[in-house]
Design a protein around this motif. Structure first.
Motif, PDB file in Angstrom:
ATOM      1  N   GLN A  63      -9.646   3.015 -10.619  1.00 40.03           N
ATOM      2  CA  GLN A  63     -10.574   1.912 -10.881  1.00 40.03           C
ATOM      3  C   GLN A  63     -12.000   2.287 -10.479  1.00 40.03           C
ATOM      4  N   GLY A  64     -12.117   3.068  -9.414  1.00 37.45           N
ATOM      5  CA  GLY A  64     -13.433   3.452  -8.925  1.00 37.45           C
ATOM      6  C   GLY A  64     -14.295   4.111  -9.980  1.00 37.45           C
ATOM      7  N   PRO A  70     -10.784  10.314   0.362  1.00 42.22           N
ATOM      8  CA  PRO A  70     -11.264  10.046  -1.003  1.00 42.22           C
ATOM      9  C   PRO A  70     -11.697   8.598  -1.249  1.00 42.22           C
ATOM     10  N   THR A  71     -10.938   7.632  -0.735  1.00 42.37           N
ATOM     11  CA  THR A  71     -11.314   6.234  -0.946  1.00 42.37           C
ATOM     12  C   THR A  71     -12.603   5.918  -0.189  1.00 42.37           C
ATOM     13  N   MET A  73     -15.543   7.283  -2.068  1.00 43.90           N
ATOM     14  CA  MET A  73     -15.886   6.427  -3.198  1.00 43.90           C
ATOM     15  C   MET A  73     -16.637   5.186  -2.718  1.00 43.90           C
ATOM     16  N   MET A  74     -16.092   4.515  -1.719  1.00 47.73           N
ATOM     17  CA  MET A  74     -16.699   3.270  -1.229  1.00 47.73           C
ATOM     18  C   MET A  74     -18.101   3.502  -0.675  1.00 47.73           C
ATOM     19  N   TRP A  85     -15.588   0.973   6.150  1.00 47.45           N
ATOM     20  CA  TRP A  85     -15.729   2.156   5.289  1.00 47.45           C
ATOM     21  C   TRP A  85     -16.834   3.108   5.728  1.00 47.45           C
ATOM     22  N   SER A 141      -6.533   2.585  -7.028  1.00 50.66           N
ATOM     23  CA  SER A 141      -7.850   2.232  -6.496  1.00 50.66           C
ATOM     24  C   SER A 141      -8.894   3.281  -6.870  1.00 50.66           C
ATOM     25  N   LEU A 142      -8.534   4.549  -6.755  1.00 52.14           N
ATOM     26  CA  LEU A 142      -9.458   5.618  -7.125  1.00 52.14           C
ATOM     27  C   LEU A 142      -9.701   5.638  -8.637  1.00 52.14           C
ATOM     28  N   TRP A 178       0.838  -1.199   0.000  1.00 55.32           N
ATOM     29  CA  TRP A 178       0.000   0.000   0.000  1.00 55.32           C
ATOM     30  C   TRP A 178       0.871   1.246   0.000  1.00 55.32           C
ATOM     31  N   ALA A 185      -3.082   3.585  -3.899  1.00 58.86           N
ATOM     32  CA  ALA A 185      -4.232   4.417  -3.535  1.00 58.86           C
ATOM     33  C   ALA A 185      -4.785   5.114  -4.779  1.00 58.86           C
TER      34      ALA A 185
END
Length: 183
Positions: A42-43, A69-70, A73-74, A63, A39-40, A31, A36
Motif C-alpha cells: 500500500q505504501g 522497512p515499514t 516508509m513511514m 515511527w 502495508s508495504l 499482524w 506487513a
C-alpha cells in the motif's frame, strides 16, 4: 483529483482502539508477514499520509524511533496533520493543515500526486466521511471482540452506503475488506 483512502484495523465489534488511548493490543491477532507485506504494498500508492493531531503525535513518537522497512516508509513519506492546535510538526516530511478540516482536506485532494491515506484518526474520519471526502475504506477485520473502546465509525445522521470491491483473507484469521464509499 487524488483519492482519500482509509486504512485501519478494526475488531469484530467495531473498535479501532481499546478502552484507553493507543490500546492496540488486538493488532497482534492479525499482524504477521502477510499484513506487513500488504502495508508495504500500500505504501507504494501513498502520496500523503493524513492524520488528526492525536494520531500524528502517537505515530510520530513511535515511527521516528523505529527501524526496518515499514519505519523507513513511514518516515520518508509526505505527511499532513489536520489540526487547530498544533503549532509545529517535527516529524520528517510533515506539514500542518490549519483551519476547518474538511476544507483543508478538500484542497489536499486537489493537489497533484498519489492518493491520500488516513490511518487511525477516527474523529477526523468522521468529519471527512460526513463531508463526502472519503473515497475508499480498507479495513483489516481482526477476529477479536473487545467489548468496548473507541469505535472506528461514529454515529451518522444518515446511512452511508458502501460497495465491497475486494476481500483478502489472512492466515492469522483476519480479513482485509475494501469498500468504495457510495452506492
Amino acid at each position: 483529483m487524488r483519492r482519500l483512502v482509509v486504512w485501519n484495523l478494526m475488531t469484530l465489534d467495531g473498535y479501532f482502539e481499546g478502552k484507553s488511548p493507543w490500546d492496540l493490543a488486538f493488532h497482534e491477532a492479525v499482524w504477521g508477514d502477510e499484513l506487513a507485506a500488504f502495508s508495504l504494498e500500500q505504501g507504494k500508492e501513498i502520496g500523503t499520509l493524513l492524520f488528526g493531531r492525536r494520531t500524528y503525535e502517537g505515530m510520530a513518537g513511535h515511527w521516528s524511533k523505529a527501524t526496518g522497512p515499514t519505519a523507513d516508509m513511514m518516515n520518508s513519506i509526505e505527511k499532513a496533520v489536520a489540526t487547530r492546535t498544533l503549532e509545529e510538526a517535527t516529524w520528517n516530511n510533515t506539514r500542518l493543515l490549519k483551519g476547518e478540516a474538511a476544507e483543508a482536506v478538500r484542497a489536499l485532494k486537489m493537489e497533484e500526486g498519489k492518493d491520500v491515506y488516513v490511518m487511525g484518526s477516527a474523529d477526523l474520519l468522521d468529519t471527512l466521511l460526513k463531508a463526502g471526502l472519503v473515497d475508499e475504506y480498507r479495513i483489516c477485520l481482526a477476529p477479536v471482540v473487545l467489548g468496548g473502546g473507541n469505535p472506528l465509525f461514529k454515529p451518522q445522521d444518515q446511512q452511508v452506503k458502501m460497495t465491497l470491491i475486494g476481500t483478502r483473507p489472512l492466515k492469522t484469521g483476519g480479513v482485509v475488506l475494501t469498500y468504495t464509499v457510495g452506492g
